[in-house]
Scaffold this active site. Structure first.
Site, PDB file in Angstrom:
ATOM      1  N   HIS A  18       0.844  -1.195   0.000  1.00  0.00           N
ATOM      2  CA  HIS A  18       0.000   0.000   0.000  1.00  0.00           C
ATOM      3  C   HIS A  18       0.886   1.254   0.000  1.00  0.00           C
ATOM      4  O   HIS A  18       0.794   2.100   0.889  1.00  0.00           O
ATOM      5  CB  HIS A  18      -0.958  -0.013   1.195  1.00  0.00           C
ATOM      6  CG  HIS A  18      -2.032  -1.054   1.079  1.00  0.00           C
ATOM      7  ND1 HIS A  18      -3.228  -0.795   0.441  1.00  0.00           N
ATOM      8  CD2 HIS A  18      -2.086  -2.340   1.489  1.00  0.00           C
ATOM      9  CE1 HIS A  18      -3.979  -1.895   0.484  1.00  0.00           C
ATOM     10  NE2 HIS A  18      -3.303  -2.845   1.106  1.00  0.00           N
ATOM     11  N   GLY A  77      -6.103 -14.361 -11.329  1.00  0.00           N
ATOM     12  CA  GLY A  77      -6.262 -13.904 -12.702  1.00  0.00           C
ATOM     13  C   GLY A  77      -7.031 -12.603 -12.808  1.00  0.00           C
ATOM     14  O   GLY A  77      -7.270 -12.119 -13.911  1.00  0.00           O
ATOM     15  N   ASP A 134      -5.924 -13.678   0.364  1.00  0.00           N
ATOM     16  CA  ASP A 134      -6.542 -12.379   0.691  1.00  0.00           C
ATOM     17  C   ASP A 134      -8.039 -12.569   0.904  1.00  0.00           C
ATOM     18  O   ASP A 134      -8.861 -11.744   0.501  1.00  0.00           O
ATOM     19  CB  ASP A 134      -6.269 -11.350  -0.403  1.00  0.00           C
ATOM     20  CG  ASP A 134      -6.448  -9.910   0.082  1.00  0.00           C
ATOM     21  OD1 ASP A 134      -6.442  -9.691   1.304  1.00  0.00           O
ATOM     22  OD2 ASP A 134      -6.618  -9.011  -0.760  1.00  0.00           O
ATOM     23  N   LEU A 188     -11.631  -3.366  -5.814  1.00  0.00           N
ATOM     24  CA  LEU A 188     -11.438  -4.732  -5.343  1.00  0.00           C
ATOM     25  C   LEU A 188     -11.271  -4.717  -3.826  1.00  0.00           C
ATOM     26  O   LEU A 188     -10.526  -3.894  -3.275  1.00  0.00           O
ATOM     27  CB  LEU A 188     -10.208  -5.360  -5.993  1.00  0.00           C
ATOM     28  CG  LEU A 188     -10.384  -5.840  -7.440  1.00  0.00           C
ATOM     29  CD1 LEU A 188      -9.032  -6.178  -8.057  1.00  0.00           C
ATOM     30  CD2 LEU A 188     -11.304  -7.057  -7.504  1.00  0.00           C
ATOM     31  N   ARG A 224      11.232   3.500 -16.114  1.00  0.00           N
ATOM     32  CA  ARG A 224      12.092   4.480 -15.464  1.00  0.00           C
ATOM     33  C   ARG A 224      11.835   4.558 -13.955  1.00  0.00           C
ATOM     34  O   ARG A 224      12.622   5.165 -13.238  1.00  0.00           O
ATOM     35  CB  ARG A 224      11.887   5.878 -16.073  1.00  0.00           C
ATOM     36  CG  ARG A 224      12.385   5.994 -17.507  1.00  0.00           C
ATOM     37  CD  ARG A 224      12.460   7.453 -17.945  1.00  0.00           C
ATOM     38  NE  ARG A 224      12.955   7.555 -19.298  1.00  0.00           N
ATOM     39  CZ  ARG A 224      12.199   7.669 -20.388  1.00  0.00           C
ATOM     40  NH1 ARG A 224      10.874   7.692 -20.252  1.00  0.00           N
ATOM     41  NH2 ARG A 224      12.733   7.752 -21.584  1.00  0.00           N
TER      42      ARG A 224
END
Length: 377
Positions: free
Chosen positions: A197, A251, A277, A310, A229
């Site tokens: 996070h 997925g 999770d 999500l 970069r």
């Protein structure tokens, strides 16, 4: 199974590292007594696996809920037991119940509940994972941004005390919300410090890994994307050989092609390991539940807030193994290790696997040959 002696034959046996074909596993009084090539004639007590895989149970280091409950909603021993039982039905032998960003009071209650659960010997509870509140509000995901804050002296003291009393304490934090000396003290105390996070750049993340962090939480998610970069935490976690990284292999959270690239790019000896999770819906047929007063909808294999963010994953580790194996194009044994011995090593379960004279039958699972499901033994 309560028989005095039981021999499993007729399917591959995964010991935590290697997938053995033509082997058998014999348990006496519920403990592994012999492991090796199967005899030509099976003993009378033989259980035919029918081609299914006998394996050491999964280890899941990121479990927010299960069995219809969330740790955040009721941080108690009863909640931990419900979560552990739900995930045991999904093949998980050891887990870290995970508290996402919450108040000081709820965090203290979760620590106390985890300590009591371990002292009582609640099956499956291997410690505690605190995901926040010391994160970056810019990468909060489904966390409550109002509760995200820098680590203060009393927070550090509470974590150091918890580390003395838990077999494993994992803490997800962002470099934006902690100092390097705080990370050093946590690491010296045995805390598994995981970066997540965060928008921290590559150089900052490498510096914090040098201070003692050893992990990255749900790689690619809730962190700046890998840029040519600006590699960020993704690049640092892949390049740093000491660091391991959790992966939500459904997925959805991570594209399958990205999983393949990441698996090949990861520098060792650190590993990519699988996490679920999981939320309250795990092990149930719930279609919706709440987290901190916000409704989370379960649709099409996804968990999302009303705004589409999500919110955890609708995933079990058997499916994660299947997705990782297919996406990363790796041998099944490697994918199984990512759900067993690799996370076990992260949380300090040394030499986790099928060990003669030590492994109880309760830590063993039978995985369907097509990876469509699992049966705890």
């Amino acid at each position: 199974m309560s028989q005095r002696s039981q021999t499993f034959v007729g399917g591959p046996i995964f010991d935590g590292q290697t997938l053995h074909h033509g082997w058998c596993a014999r348990f006496e009084h519920g403990v592994l007594a012999a492991l090796g090539p199967a005899p030509e004639s099976w003993p009378a007590d033989a259980v035919d696996l029918g081609g299914d895989i006998l394996s050491i149970g999964y280890v899941d280091l990121q479990v927010n809920g299960g069995g219809g409950v969330m740790l955040n909603d009721d941080p108690s021993v009863a909640t931990l037991q419900t979560i552990a039982e739900a995930h045991r039905s999904l093949g998980v032998a050891r887990l870290l119940p995970t508290l996402i960003t919450d108040t000081r009071e709820t965090t203290r209650a979760a620590i106390a509940a985890a300590i009591e659960a371990v002292e009582r010997g609640v099956t499956g509870i291997a410690g505690l994972h605190l995901e926040g509140p010391h994160l970056s509000a810019r990468r909060k995901g489904a966390h409550d941004g109002a509760l995200i804050r820098p680590m203060e002296a009393d927070d550090l003291a509470a974590l150091l005390d918890a580390a003395e009393r838990l077999p494993c304490l994992m803490v997800t934090l962002a470099p934006e919300s902690v100092r390097d000396d705080q990370v050093e003290r946590l690491a010296r105390a045995g805390v598994v410090v995981s970066l997540g996070h965060t928008d921290a750049d590559y150089e900052t993340c490498q510096r914090v890994f040098g201070a003692g962090a050893t992990c990255a939480t749900h790689l690619f998610n809730a962190m700046s994307p890998l840029g040519h970069r600006a590699p960020g935490l993704v690049g640092a976690a892949l390049a740093n050989g000491v660091a391991s990284a959790g992966l939500i292999a459904d997925g959805i959270h991570v594209h399958r092609e990205v999983m393949r690239v990441a698996w090949r790019a990861k520098r060792g000896p650190g590993h990519i390991f699988l996490v679920s999770d999981a939320m309250a819906a795990a092990g149930t047929d719930l279609t919706a539940f709440t987290l901190g007063g916000r409704e989370i909808l379960r649709r099409d294999g996804q968990l999302r807030l009303a705004d589409g963010t999500l919110a955890g994953a609708d995933l079990d580790l058997t499916r994660a193994v299947s997705v990782l194996q297919e996406a990363a194009e790796i041998p099944l044994a490697n994918a199984l290790a990512a759900a067993t011995s690799a996370p076990a090593a992260v949380c300090g379960l040394a030499c986790y696997g099928l060990t003669v004279g030590a492994t109880p039958l309760s830590d063993v699972i039978s995985i369907r040959a097509d990876l469509s499901g699992v049966t705890p033994l």
